[in-house]
Design an enzyme around this catalytic site. Structure first.
Site, PDB file in Angstrom:
ATOM      1  N   PRO A 118      88.946  25.302  43.303  1.00  0.00           N
ATOM      2  CA  PRO A 118      88.629  24.475  42.144  1.00  0.00           C
ATOM      3  C   PRO A 118      89.052  23.026  42.384  1.00  0.00           C
ATOM      4  CG  PRO A 118      89.953  26.378  41.508  1.00  0.00           C
ATOM      5  CD  PRO A 118      89.861  26.395  42.990  1.00  0.00           C
ATOM      6  N   ARG A 119      88.223  22.130  41.949  1.00  0.00           N
ATOM      7  CA  ARG A 119      88.479  20.702  42.165  1.00  0.00           C
ATOM      8  C   ARG A 119      89.527  20.170  41.208  1.00  0.00           C
ATOM      9  NH1 ARG A 119      84.336  17.292  44.489  1.00  0.00           N
ATOM     10  NH2 ARG A 119      85.011  15.598  43.162  1.00  0.00           N
ATOM     11  N   GLN A 120      90.234  19.189  41.674  1.00  0.00           N
ATOM     12  CA  GLN A 120      91.102  18.400  40.793  1.00  0.00           C
ATOM     13  C   GLN A 120      92.196  19.195  40.113  1.00  0.00           C
ATOM     14  OE1 GLN A 120      90.792  15.083  40.529  1.00  0.00           O
ATOM     15  NE2 GLN A 120      89.095  15.164  41.962  1.00  0.00           N
ATOM     16  N   LEU A 158      95.150  22.290  44.174  1.00  0.00           N
ATOM     17  CA  LEU A 158      95.305  23.453  45.049  1.00  0.00           C
ATOM     18  C   LEU A 158      94.934  23.112  46.499  1.00  0.00           C
ATOM     19  CD1 LEU A 158      93.917  26.295  42.737  1.00  0.00           C
ATOM     20  CD2 LEU A 158      96.297  25.800  43.274  1.00  0.00           C
ATOM     21  N   GLY A 160      92.315  21.344  47.906  1.00  0.00           N
ATOM     22  CA  GLY A 160      90.919  21.582  48.272  1.00  0.00           C
ATOM     23  C   GLY A 160      90.415  20.698  49.390  1.00  0.00           C
ATOM     24  N   SER A 161      90.721  19.407  49.356  1.00  0.00           N
ATOM     25  CA  SER A 161      90.135  18.576  50.414  1.00  0.00           C
ATOM     26  C   SER A 161      90.828  18.779  51.749  1.00  0.00           C
ATOM     27  CB  SER A 161      90.048  17.101  50.036  1.00  0.00           C
ATOM     28  OG  SER A 161      91.160  16.693  49.341  1.00  0.00           O
ATOM     29  N   SER A 162      92.128  18.985  51.736  1.00  0.00           N
ATOM     30  CA  SER A 162      92.764  19.216  53.039  1.00  0.00           C
ATOM     31  C   SER A 162      92.310  20.553  53.619  1.00  0.00           C
ATOM     32  CB  SER A 162      94.283  19.122  52.945  1.00  0.00           C
ATOM     33  OG  SER A 162      94.776  20.068  52.064  1.00  0.00           O
ATOM     34  N   ALA A 163      91.904  21.493  52.765  1.00  0.00           N
ATOM     35  CA  ALA A 163      91.388  22.768  53.301  1.00  0.00           C
ATOM     36  C   ALA A 163      90.108  22.532  54.090  1.00  0.00           C
ATOM     37  CB  ALA A 163      91.134  23.753  52.163  1.00  0.00           C
ATOM     38  N   ASP A 220     100.981  20.251  52.061  1.00  0.00           N
ATOM     39  CA  ASP A 220      99.796  21.116  51.928  1.00  0.00           C
ATOM     40  C   ASP A 220      99.220  21.458  53.286  1.00  0.00           C
ATOM     41  OD1 ASP A 220     100.223  20.542  49.352  1.00  0.00           O
ATOM     42  OD2 ASP A 220      98.387  19.353  49.044  1.00  0.00           O
TER      43      ASP A 220
END
Ligand SMILES: *[C@@H]1O[C@H](CO)[C@@H](O)[C@H](O)[C@H]1NC(C)=O
Ligand SMILES: *[C@@H]1O[C@H](CO)[C@@H](O)[C@H](O)[C@H]1NC(C)=O
Ligand SMILES: *[C@@H]1O[C@H](CO)[C@@H](O)[C@H](O)[C@H]1NC(C)=O
Ligand SMILES: *[C@@H]1O[C@H](CO)[C@@H](O)[C@H](O)[C@H]1NC(C)=O
Length: 615
Positions: free
Chosen positions: A389-391, A394, A396-399, A444
């Site tokens: 989920p965005r923002q 959690l 998300g972008s580094s994943a 992260d």
């Protein structure tokens, strides 16, 4: 630059083997020099080299040094292959006993052709490599950036190759300089498996050194480049950089027919295996921070858990062109209407994942080229998908960046020896921070690279001295169920910026003490995890949130976020933010109230999920 191909070695053993063979398979190879034997796929070994060289405009001239015994073969080859026949040099020898040696062959070429003050690339044109796997321009470019030294090519030995058979080099990972050269070492002499091959770029000045070396051993005919390198590196402290090529190299020096057969088969098999790397998918998972300092850059400590509920998946496939494929939902380029565009842009913003792929590729290339690691000559297409989920904090972008890095490494066969696990988080962070100006820290990325339940200590001295912290995989037994919930219509986190970072930098005692307190909580939590003391973990999570609330303040934490924590507390759960805010991670040890709590969250419009730990 001048290129000199050395093919003057005599191969009595190989000639003999071919003559003696009774299978009839090698009759057509009788008397054929090693360089002109068929390589993988039937192309002559020397043809593979010549193809790499001739398409490049980087050489003023290319010379070939051979012996009087085999020169006819090479002249014939030259006319058939568009190689300038006048550039073939004959060293006059007809047997191994009367040979002059590879270094003297090079010296002869330079003398005969009056080559002075030019950089020279020297290649043993009779060694076998994996065709089409590398680009000579990467070698000359790298040499161009290292104008103060020579360059030697190496590759990492395969599992069944022994260091006792090769020239082994130790390379400084920071300067790319060869610090030690071992000729056929025993395994207790070095841990290195980096094998030097007869493939060098020499600066003009080095030629004088080569002359000096040869003059020390008048009459010796068995000197090879390994001896020279060993003298230059170990005795003369001469500056030689090393560059790693993605190909293997074989049939160096004296060869038997058996060797020849075995290595052709081996490389053919490798090419078949390569088919398997033509399409690779890698995942990187979301994470929840269980205890510790809320954000990076405070030299704190933290424990984070990789979770299987959400992930980003990146797929790399070999293709004719290099293509980054936009995600249909995350990188929209078509809309139902202007109103639709307005709605989507308002909710999701403008920043999809495509830029993450692009920036990771850029940084990957930069990393490899500055570290002297040549990449195979292959194009690929990259695509991604994500359900993180965005923002909601959690990661998300580094994943996406992490999964892209994993794909690139697998596709180009870059191992943890090339990019060690310890520094991968740094790499991923720099993609975001330096390339894309995303505010990001290490924690992260560490848990996404390591996976499992990871304890991290970003001790200031440690970070200062080695550039990364102490990362430890904690082993767990009887892990209880955690939950996460997040707001289904986006979060209000990050809208109001806290001044905690500024206060920390200014040395505000309240913040500095709080950061120390977070680190203390983490230390206790580490012990509690090791003891399986989950009630203690629950208490530490509560304390962690209370501390965060006290220094960040309620406005900054956001009303929705606080509401999520409050709901959990009502049911006796320990709640805190798993990341920067937008979601809550909780631990409810009294399972009888789990369902009731879940429906309360859902009635309030939050998404509730049971954590699936990736440990
Ligand atoms: C061998 O090469 C790798 C790069 O592939 C490098 O990271 C490593 O430090 C080298 N090992 C030694 C012992 O020089
Ligand atoms: C990669 O793609 C470019 C552009 O389409 C093409 O010119 C080049 O030959 C390709 N390289 C390889 C190794 O396929
Ligand atoms: C979702 O949005 C509505 C208004 O658009 C707001 O009233 C509500 O509080 C939000 N719910 C959550 C859980 O954020
Ligand atoms: C950490 O633990 C996870 C899960 O147990 C495992 O998959 C991973 O390989 C471990 N990482 C390291 C660096 O040991």
């Amino acid at each position: 630059m001048i290129c000199v191909l050395l093919v003057a070695g005599h191969q009595p053993q190989l000639d003999w083997d071919v003559k003696q063979d009774i299978s009839g398979r090698y009759v057509h190879l009788e008397g054929v020099p090693k360089a002109l034997l068929p390589g993988v796929g039937g192309k002559k070994i020397l043809d593979s080299w010549w193809e790499l060289i001739k398409h490049r405009q980087i050489f003023n001239e290319v010379f070939l040094v051979t012996n009087a015994d085999k020169i006819k073969h090479f002249e014939r080859w030259a006319t058939a292959s568009d190689f300038p026949v006048q550039n073939i040099i004959n060293d006059g020898t007809t047997s191994r006993e009367t040979r002059i040696g590879a270094i003297a062959d090079l010296q002869l070429c330079l003398k005969v052709k009056k080559i002075r003050n030019q950089p020279i690339m020297v290649i043993a044109g009779d060694i076998l490599f994996q065709d089409q796997k590398f680009d000579l321009a990467q070698v000359t470019n790298f040499h161009g950036t290292k104008a103060d030294g020579d360059l030697a090519i190496y590759y990492e030995l395969g599992n069944d190759e022994r260091i006792e058979t090769r020239g082994i080099i130790e390379v400084c990972p920071f300067t790319n300089r060869i610090v030690k050269f071992w000729e056929k070492p025993s395994p207790d002499q070095t841990i290195s498996r980096n094998a030097s091959v007869p493939f060098y770029c020499f600066q003009p000045d080095t030629i004088a050194k080569i002359d000096e070396y040869l003059s020390m051993f008048p009459g010796r005919h068995d000197l090879c480049f390994g001896d020279l390198l060993s003298w230059l590196v170990n005795d003369k402290d001469h500056l030689i950089y090393a560059m790693k090529l993605p190909s293997g190299f074989q049939l160096i020096g004296q060869t038997t027919l058996e060797d020849y057969d075995a290595w052709i088969q081996y490389f053919t098999q490798q090419e078949k295996n390569d088919v398997r790397t033509r399409r690779i998918s890698k995942r990187a998972y979301a994470r929840v921070g269980l205890v510790g300092n809320p954000s990076d850059g405070f030299f704190g400590k933290t424990i984070s858990m990789s979770i299987k509920n959400f992930w980003a998946e990146v797929t790399i496939s070999e293709s004719n062109k290099l293509v980054l494929i936009p995600h249909p939902l995350c990188d929209p380029t078509e809309f139902g209407s202007l109103a639709d565009l307005h709605g989507i842009s308002t909710k999701e913003g403008y920043l999809g994942g495509l830029r993450l792929l692009q920036a990771t590729c850029k940084k990957f290339y930069h990393f490899c080229s500055t570290r002297g690691i040549a990449l195979g000559k292959r194009n690929f297409s990259l695509k991604y998908d994500t359900n993180i989920p965005r923002q909601v904090g959690l990661a998300g972008s580094s994943a996406i960046v992490t999964a892209t890095l994993k794909c690139l490494m697998a596709f180009f066969r870059i191992t943890e020896k090339d990019i060690p696990k310890d520094i991968q988080p740094q790499f991923i962070m720099e993609v975001e921070v330096s390339e894309l100006f995303i505010n990001a820290g290490l924690q992260d990325r560490v848990v996404q690279v390591y996976e499992g339940l990871v304890f991290m200590d970003f001790d200031k001295d440690l970070m200062g001295s080695q550039g990364f912290g102490l990362y430890e995989n904690l082993s767990v037994q009887d892990l209880p169920s955690f939950f996460i919930c997040y707001s289904s219509n986006g979060s209000d986190s990050g809208k109001i910026h806290s001044d905690v970072r500024k206060r920390f930098d200014q040395g505000d005692p309240e913040v500095v003490n709080a950061m120390e307190a977070f680190a203390e909580l983490t230390k206790k939590a580490k012990r509690a995890v090791q003891d399986g003391n989950w009630p203690c973990i629950a208490q530490l999570m509560k304390d962690n949130f209370a501390l965060r609330r006290s220094i960040y303040g309620d406005t900054c934490l956001g009303a929705d976020n606080i509401k999520m924590v409050d709901i959990g507390c009502r049911f006796g759960a320990a709640c805190k933010f798993p990341g920067s805010g937008g979601a809550v991670v909780g631990l409810l040890l009294d399972h009888s109230r789990w369902e009731e709590m879940k429906s309360t969250y859902e009635e309030e419009g939050f998404v509730f999920v049971r954590v699936i730990p990736n440990v």
